[in-house]
Design a protein around this motif. Structure first.
Motif, PDB file in Angstrom:
ATOM      1  N   ARG A   1      -0.726  -1.427   0.876  1.00  0.00           N
ATOM      2  CA  ARG A   1      -0.719  -0.099   1.494  1.00  0.00           C
ATOM      3  C   ARG A   1      -0.195   0.996   0.563  1.00  0.00           C
ATOM      4  O   ARG A   1      -0.884   2.013   0.376  1.00  0.00           O
ATOM      5  CB  ARG A   1       0.055  -0.128   2.814  1.00  0.00           C
TER       6      ARG A   1
ATOM      7  N   LYS B   1      -0.696  -6.975   3.080  1.00  0.00           N
ATOM      8  CA  LYS B   1      -0.978  -5.585   3.477  1.00  0.00           C
ATOM      9  C   LYS B   1       0.171  -4.672   3.096  1.00  0.00           C
ATOM     10  O   LYS B   1      -0.045  -3.539   2.661  1.00  0.00           O
ATOM     11  CB  LYS B   1      -1.239  -5.515   4.986  1.00  0.00           C
TER      12      LYS B   1
ATOM     13  N   CYS C   1      -8.513  -4.709   1.936  1.00  0.00           N
ATOM     14  CA  CYS C   1      -8.390  -3.397   1.304  1.00  0.00           C
ATOM     15  C   CYS C   1      -9.148  -2.335   2.106  1.00  0.00           C
ATOM     16  O   CYS C   1      -8.635  -1.234   2.353  1.00  0.00           O
ATOM     17  CB  CYS C   1      -8.933  -3.439  -0.125  1.00  0.00           C
TER      18      CYS C   1
ATOM     19  N   ILE D   1      -7.369  -1.173   5.133  1.00  0.00           N
ATOM     20  CA  ILE D   1      -6.268  -0.249   4.863  1.00  0.00           C
ATOM     21  C   ILE D   1      -6.806   1.152   4.570  1.00  0.00           C
ATOM     22  O   ILE D   1      -6.282   2.146   5.061  1.00  0.00           O
ATOM     23  CB  ILE D   1      -5.403  -0.768   3.698  1.00  0.00           C
TER      24      ILE D   1
END
Lengths: 130, 130
Positions: free
Chosen positions: B97, B93, A117, A120
């Motif tokens: 995102r 991911k 996390c 990102i």
DNA sequence: TGTCTGTTATACATATAATATAACAGTTAC
DNA sequence: GTAACTGTTATATTATATGTATAACAGACA
């Protein structure tokens, strides 16, 4: 525009388009009041139908990301995106729970998950610097 | 069984079913080798069609969560769920995102977002203690 | 021999996604 | 005033996804 679509994805095109625009706002590539392409020109640019763009725009409007002036055009919401409320927190948890459950099953530690996390988040912050 | 479905949800029933079973494994409510109900009995229990259950089971098998013995039945994978690989990280991911992008737009700080994740992890750990 | 497995095959109804045209009603610029 | 541009609305079509309803098959097992 910076928008990239994956026509092989199982995700609907209008959803991808929404995500791309939201990501653009998140990395401050798009700022409050900034104009977006018309439904027709963006559709032509991306090689998709005008109704697909319109569907994405309508949902972005519904969720408070953009404003649509009937005969002027589309702009990123000048007052900024509405702050997260109770309903949004609930929805966010609903999204995260299945993701976290699967990660636990596959042996990811809490630290690893949080680290992903953070990566990102970092990506969006770096995006800000252009 | 502990499975709860929401027939008003936009999420497909077979997806909800998958998530419920994965969550069961995550909180150790279901353990390696444990038997799951047959497609017919679970379908009857939940008031849904046998094919809907079968679709969930087939995908869980495909993703390594369960084993299906042709004339015996369905069990949680005895060797445990396959560890996360590169492809899984990429997929994770991709899921996170858009979620993080929207959170940033709505004014959530990185700390708040991570805190929500931690809460959910906590929920699964508490689930372990029955 | 029944009864239980998962599996396969059909068929059907409904909803979603995406496209293709066409037209309408305002705005703005030449 | 006309032409070109906005978003909007309406219709139609195609394809895919979702969920249900039956029915049958083949193997296991008591």
């Amino acid at each position: 525009m910076f928008i990239q679509l994956d026509f092989e994805s199982k995700k609907p095109i209008y959803t991808q388009l929404k995500h791309e625009i939201i990501a653009g706002i998140a990395r401050k590539d798009l700022s409050a009041g900034e104009a977006l392409p018309s439904v027709r020109s963006l559709a032509a640019d991306l090689g998709i139908n005008l109704h697909t763009v319109n569907k994405a725009y309508q949902q972005l409007k519904q969720e408070g990301f953009i404003l649509i002036h009937r005969q002027k055009g589309v702009v990123i919401h000048p007052d900024g995106v509405p702050e997260a409320g109770e309903d949004y927190y609930a929805e966010l948890k609903e999204t995260l729970r299945p993701s976290i459950a699967e990660s636990i099953c596959r042996g990811l530690s809490e630290e690893e998950y949080l680290s992903i996390c953070q990566d990102i988040f970092k990506g969006f912050k770096e995006g800000e610097k252009k």
